[in-house]
Enzyme design. Structure first.
Site, PDB file in Angstrom:
ATOM      1  N   ASP A 295       0.813  -1.227   0.000  1.00 30.98           N
ATOM      2  CA  ASP A 295       0.000   0.000   0.000  1.00 30.98           C
ATOM      3  C   ASP A 295       0.846   1.277   0.000  1.00 30.98           C
ATOM      4  O   ASP A 295       0.316   2.359  -0.259  1.00 30.98           O
ATOM      5  CB  ASP A 295      -0.913   0.038   1.231  1.00 30.98           C
ATOM      6  CG  ASP A 295      -1.932  -1.083   1.228  1.00 30.98           C
ATOM      7  OD1 ASP A 295      -2.131  -1.692   0.163  1.00 30.98           O
ATOM      8  OD2 ASP A 295      -2.517  -1.352   2.289  1.00 30.98           O
TER       9      ASP A 295
ATOM     10  N   ARG B  82      -6.659   0.502   1.401  1.00 29.96           N
ATOM     11  CA  ARG B  82      -7.760   0.751   2.346  1.00 29.96           C
ATOM     12  C   ARG B  82      -7.920   2.231   2.637  1.00 29.96           C
ATOM     13  O   ARG B  82      -8.997   2.780   2.523  1.00 29.96           O
ATOM     14  CB  ARG B  82      -7.418   0.104   3.689  1.00 29.96           C
ATOM     15  CG  ARG B  82      -7.742  -1.325   3.812  1.00 29.96           C
ATOM     16  CD  ARG B  82      -7.442  -1.734   5.249  1.00 29.96           C
ATOM     17  NE  ARG B  82      -7.550  -3.146   5.393  1.00 29.96           N
ATOM     18  CZ  ARG B  82      -6.617  -3.922   5.906  1.00 29.96           C
ATOM     19  NH1 ARG B  82      -5.489  -3.399   6.337  1.00 29.96           N
ATOM     20  NH2 ARG B  82      -6.809  -5.213   6.008  1.00 29.96           N
TER      21      ARG B  82
ATOM     22  N   VAL C  12      -3.809 -10.998  -6.633  1.00 28.89           N
ATOM     23  CA  VAL C  12      -2.842 -11.047  -7.747  1.00 28.89           C
ATOM     24  C   VAL C  12      -1.795  -9.944  -7.542  1.00 28.89           C
ATOM     25  O   VAL C  12      -0.618 -10.118  -7.845  1.00 28.89           O
ATOM     26  CB  VAL C  12      -3.583 -10.840  -9.097  1.00 28.89           C
ATOM     27  CG1 VAL C  12      -2.623 -10.568 -10.231  1.00 28.89           C
ATOM     28  CG2 VAL C  12      -4.448 -12.038  -9.407  1.00 28.89           C
TER      29      VAL C  12
HETATM   30  O1  F6P Z   1      -2.134  -4.499   3.918  1.00 27.06           O
HETATM   31  C1  F6P Z   1      -1.983  -4.810   2.582  1.00 27.06           C
HETATM   32  C2  F6P Z   1      -3.283  -5.275   1.975  1.00 27.06           C
HETATM   33  O2  F6P Z   1      -2.968  -5.889   0.762  1.00 27.06           O
HETATM   34  C3  F6P Z   1      -4.342  -4.168   1.786  1.00 27.06           C
HETATM   35  O3  F6P Z   1      -4.152  -3.403   0.633  1.00 27.06           O
HETATM   36  C4  F6P Z   1      -5.610  -4.973   1.737  1.00 27.06           C
HETATM   37  O4  F6P Z   1      -6.722  -4.202   2.109  1.00 27.06           O
HETATM   38  C5  F6P Z   1      -5.342  -6.050   2.724  1.00 27.06           C
HETATM   39  O5  F6P Z   1      -3.955  -6.226   2.777  1.00 27.06           O
HETATM   40  C6  F6P Z   1      -6.010  -7.362   2.406  1.00 27.06           C
HETATM   41  O6  F6P Z   1      -5.694  -8.238   3.422  1.00 27.06           O
HETATM   42  P1  F6P Z   1      -6.027  -9.783   3.432  1.00 27.06           P
HETATM   43  O7  F6P Z   1      -5.154 -10.443   2.438  1.00 27.06           O
HETATM   44  O8  F6P Z   1      -5.715 -10.218   4.821  1.00 27.06           O
HETATM   45  O9  F6P Z   1      -7.484  -9.893   3.090  1.00 27.06           O
END
Ligand code: F6P
Length: 341
Positions: free
Chosen positions: A127, A171, A272
């Site tokens: 991010d 997020r 991905v």
């Molecule tokens: O923190 C990195 C991230 O890839 C965010 O961009 C995303 O909202 C989140 O992790 C998704 O997390 P998970 O793989 O636990 O659903």
């Protein structure tokens, strides 16, 4: 010294480069010994370890993910969790810990440091929203994956005269959307920092069609319409209290179809963006972070996080790194807006 290494939070291309950098220099230059903690903070909480020597880090530079596993285990939510980790480290003869993670993982590292444990942090997240470092590794790889996907989507969207709405991760910060959208000529880029006007998005879609082209709208999962709220994939929270976002692209596609009369389809890039081999930039950045982290450990410079400033690798306090998120400044968004529509 016997040094523990853990990777916490969402995985990220370049984690293995950090591990390799720290282990190779720590072993070769300083004669330290390493132990891998499995699955983030669960490792030191439950004394779950895996061997981590030069043999284990051979051939991992180009490999995505993390060879020691990760999790979103939050010791702060477990009664006496942080204290138990400190005690476990002492019982296992681990003199220092390198914690590689995002704001959540490094927040726990900061609490552990306050209790007197020997901790050094390494910033990680696709991010790119960690303060005190210009870039985190993993971000460049994600942006390139998203850019390549959007490049491909242009040709199929144009062939079918339809709009494609591409949902990317992010997020609270829209860095991936901003960079991928700018790099791949999106008709609009929607980020969490700037609530969007549906009317304007539809104007951008219409004007791209009027040019004889098909619009691609890039939307970060955390983007919201003016006066609206986040779209959630489900109602659950993870151990760090984060909601699971997802679905804003679907919602937007429906709105665009209704308002413009053009067909709009959705592509959610999802995990991905986090998978596969890191780019050269992320391999080098991860390696340099690993080298600096082991130097900090060797110097006994506890409570620090390694960071990129310009082209230099520096050390900052863990607290400075975790107290605010690095979001997209309005002037950066304005640069992208020149190309909307
Ligand atoms: O923190 C990195 C991230 O890839 C965010 O961009 C995303 O909202 C989140 O992790 C998704 O997390 P998970 O793989 O636990 O659903």
């Amino acid at each position: 010294m016997r040094i523990g290494v853990l990777t916490g939070g969402g995985d990220c291309p370049g984690l293995n480069a950090v591990i390799r950098g720290a282990v190779r220099k720590g072993t070769g230059a300083y004669g330290h010994e390493f132990v891998g903690f499995q699955d983030g903070w669960r490792g030191p909480l439950e004394k779950l370890t895996t061997p981590l020597g030069v043999a284990e880090v051979r051939g991992i530079l180009a490999r995505g993910g993390t060879i020691i596993g990760t999790s979103r285990t939050n010791p702060i939510k477990i009664d006496g969790g942080v204290e138990r980790i400190k005690q476990n480290l002492a019982e296992m003869g681990v003199d220092a810990l390198i914690a590689i993670g995002g704001e959540d993982t490094l927040g726990v590292a900061a609490r552990l440091h306050e209790r007197g444990a020997h901790v050094v942090g390494v910033p990680k997240t696709i991010d790119n929203d960690l303060n005190a470092t210009d870039y985190t590794f993993g971000f460049d790889t994600s942006v390139n994956i998203a850019m390549e996907a959007i490049d491909r989507l242009h040709t199929t969207a144009a062939s079918h005269h339809r709009a494609l709405i591409v949902e990317v991760m992010g997020r609270h910060a829209g860095w991936i959307a901003l960079h991928a959208g700018m790099a791949a000529d999106a008709a609009a880029i929607l980020i969490p920092e700037v609530p969007f006007s549906l009317e304007k998005v539809c104007q951008h879609v219409d004007s791209r069609f009027a040019l004889g082209m098909a619009p691609i709208v890039v939307v970060a999962e955390g983007a919201t319409p003016d006066g609206g709220e986040n779209v959630l994939a489900d109602k659950g929270l993870d151990a760090f209290g984060h909601v699971r976002l997802g679905g804003v692209a679907d919602w937007l596609a429906g709105q665009i179809e209704d308002r413009t009369g053009h067909e709009a389809r959705t592509v959610v890039l999802g995990h991905v963006q986090r998978g596969g081999s890191p780019t050269a930039f992320d391999r080098v950045l991860g390696t340099r972070f690993g080298l600096e982290a082991i130097d900090a450990v060797h110097d006994g410079d506890w409570g620090k996080m390694v960071a990129l400033r310009g082209t230099d690798i520096v050390r900052v306090s863990l607290n400075a790194a975790t107290d605010t998120l690095k979001t997209v400044p309005l002037e950066r968004y304005a640069e992208a807006e020149v190309f909307f529509g």
